[in-house]
Design a protein around this motif. Structure first.
Motif, PDB file in Angstrom:
ATOM      1  N   CYS A 293      -3.946  -4.361   2.208  1.00 43.52           N
ATOM      2  CA  CYS A 293      -4.136  -2.937   1.892  1.00 43.52           C
ATOM      3  C   CYS A 293      -3.843  -2.014   3.080  1.00 43.52           C
ATOM      4  N   ALA A 296      -1.389   1.037   2.369  1.00 47.41           N
ATOM      5  CA  ALA A 296      -1.964   2.093   1.526  1.00 47.41           C
ATOM      6  C   ALA A 296      -2.846   3.029   2.344  1.00 47.41           C
ATOM      7  N   ALA A 344      -1.219  -5.090  -4.365  1.00 45.25           N
ATOM      8  CA  ALA A 344      -0.401  -5.213  -3.155  1.00 45.25           C
ATOM      9  C   ALA A 344       0.501  -6.436  -3.272  1.00 45.25           C
ATOM     10  N   SER A 359       1.690  -1.566  -0.983  1.00 39.41           N
ATOM     11  CA  SER A 359       0.681  -1.411  -2.031  1.00 39.41           C
ATOM     12  C   SER A 359       1.389  -1.244  -3.367  1.00 39.41           C
TER      13      SER A 359
END
Length: 396
Positions: A293, A296, A344, A359
């Protein structure tokens, strides 16, 4: 702030209500079918088998320890006391000692114990469902810990506003859905906070000025929204963990919470900042996020507060390969990845080097392998439930 100023209007209405009762006297009581039993005035509830405690017969002049009954007898019938009326003991500053809410009581009305500053502690009964707005507003003499029972489903605005004497743990039960605006505003001696697993939103200024909190703070996975100034100027000294369902955080929510040593967000989609200064004054500059992550969060407002973002993949469960499909495989170009709720995607070579990470959202994702040399690659697919790893053969 509008929400805070409204608290004072609540208190003002409460005082006017008491004055109104005093002027109307026995005529008003008769019209409402209010009657006396022992030290208290009561009113029968609509169910015909229970009663509401309206107030003490001595009104605001009552003093000493308050012993609330579980049942009463009236006109030859027994009634269970299930409710404490709004304004019941408002400004009864001469009350003292421990207050026990009987296990029969399900409802504590608005301003019920407002400004009862002489009370030293409170034990909320195991059946309380509703604690009304400003119910214990300004009860600054209460000390020790406070537990909101698992039975409580509604906790009103400013319920414990300014209860500055509590100096133990604050535990909020699992049935409560929302911690209302200014519910524990400036309760500055609480030492720790446990939030129940049923809470979905934390209201504006709910814990503003709770400077005595130490240790960790865990926002449960049930919480979707943290409103502005919710934890402003709080004194936590450990790790802040934000749950995986969190969607939005209001301005100044953690303003000047300078004691956090670690901050982690479990949400795969970065929660939106609805206003500015969310983490202003927090000394921690490293954020830990869920596996895959990092991109993102780097592409969101979070990066402005946390220049260093790292990932934690230790607790992400590995799912069965059948949970995802990758085709065509072998491939000489673009592959299509299909899985439920993809968050993801990452690509690795045989040496374990990460070649790509992004992401995602939805149930499909495409990636072009044509720039890569022929060989074996690994595709990491993170979904909302865990990680699936697939092998992909790239051919000339």
């Amino acid at each position: 702030m509008k929400s805070i100023s409204s608290l004072f209007r609540i208190a003002a209405r409460a005082v006017l209500s008491v004055l109104f009762l005093g002027v109307m006297g026995t005529t008003h009581l008769h019209a409402q079918e209010i009657f006396a039993v022992g030290d208290f005035l009561y009113q029968l509830n609509g169910d015909g088998v229970s009663a509401t405690l309206v107030c003490h017969v001595d009104a605001s002049g009552v003093s000493g320890e308050l012993n609330l009954p579980t049942s009463i007898s009236y006109n030859g019938n027994n009634y269970t006391v299930t409710r404490i009326q709004k304004n019941a003991f408002i400004s009864c500053g001469k009350l003292s000692g421990h207050l026990t809410i009987p296990n029969t009581v399900t409802y504590i009305g608005e301003n019920a114990f407002l400004a009862c500053s002489g009370l030293t502690s409170v034990d909320l009964g195991s059946s309380v469902d509703t604690i009304g707005p400003a119910a214990f507003y300004g009860c600054k003499g209460m000390t020790g810990s406070l537990t909101i029972p698992n039975s409580v489903r509604f906790l009103g605005i400013a319920a414990f506003y300014g209860c500055t004497g509590f100096d133990g743990a604050l535990t909020i039960g699992n049935a409560l859905n929302r911690i209302e605006v200014a519910a524990f505003y400036k309760c500055n001696k609480f030492t720790s906070l446990t939030i129940g697993s049923g809470v979905t939103s934390i209201g504006t200024s709910a814990f503003w000025g709770c400077t005595g909190f130490t240790g960790d703070l865990t926002i449960p996975n049930s919480v979707k929204c943290i409103e502005p100034s919710a934890f402003k100027n709080c004194g936590f000294t450990g790790k802040l963990t934000l749950g995986n369902a969190l969607e939005s955080i209001g301005g100044m929510a953690f303003y000047h919470c300078s004691g956090f040593t670690e901050i982690a967000s479990l949400a795969t989609v970065p929660p939106v900042f609805s206003y500015e200064e969310v983490f202003e004054g927090c000394n921690c500059t490293t954020l830990t996020v869920s596996c895959h992550c990092i991109p993102a969060y780097q592409n969101s407002d979070w990066h402005g507060y946390f220049p260093t973002i790292v990932e934690d993949c230790n607790d992400v469960p590995e799912l069965d390969e059948e949970m995802a499909t990758v085709y065509p495989n072998p491939t000489c170009g673009t592959i299509r990845i299909e899985a439920e709720n993809i968050v993801a995607v990452s690509i690795y070579n045989l040496l374990g080097e990460k070649l790509f990470e992004a992401s995602a959202s939805g149930n499909s994702f495409e990636y072009d392998f044509s720039p890569h040399e022929a060989g074996l690659y690994f595709v990491g697919i993170q979904t909302e439930k865990g990680i699936v790893t697939k092998r992909v053969i790239v051919i000339d």
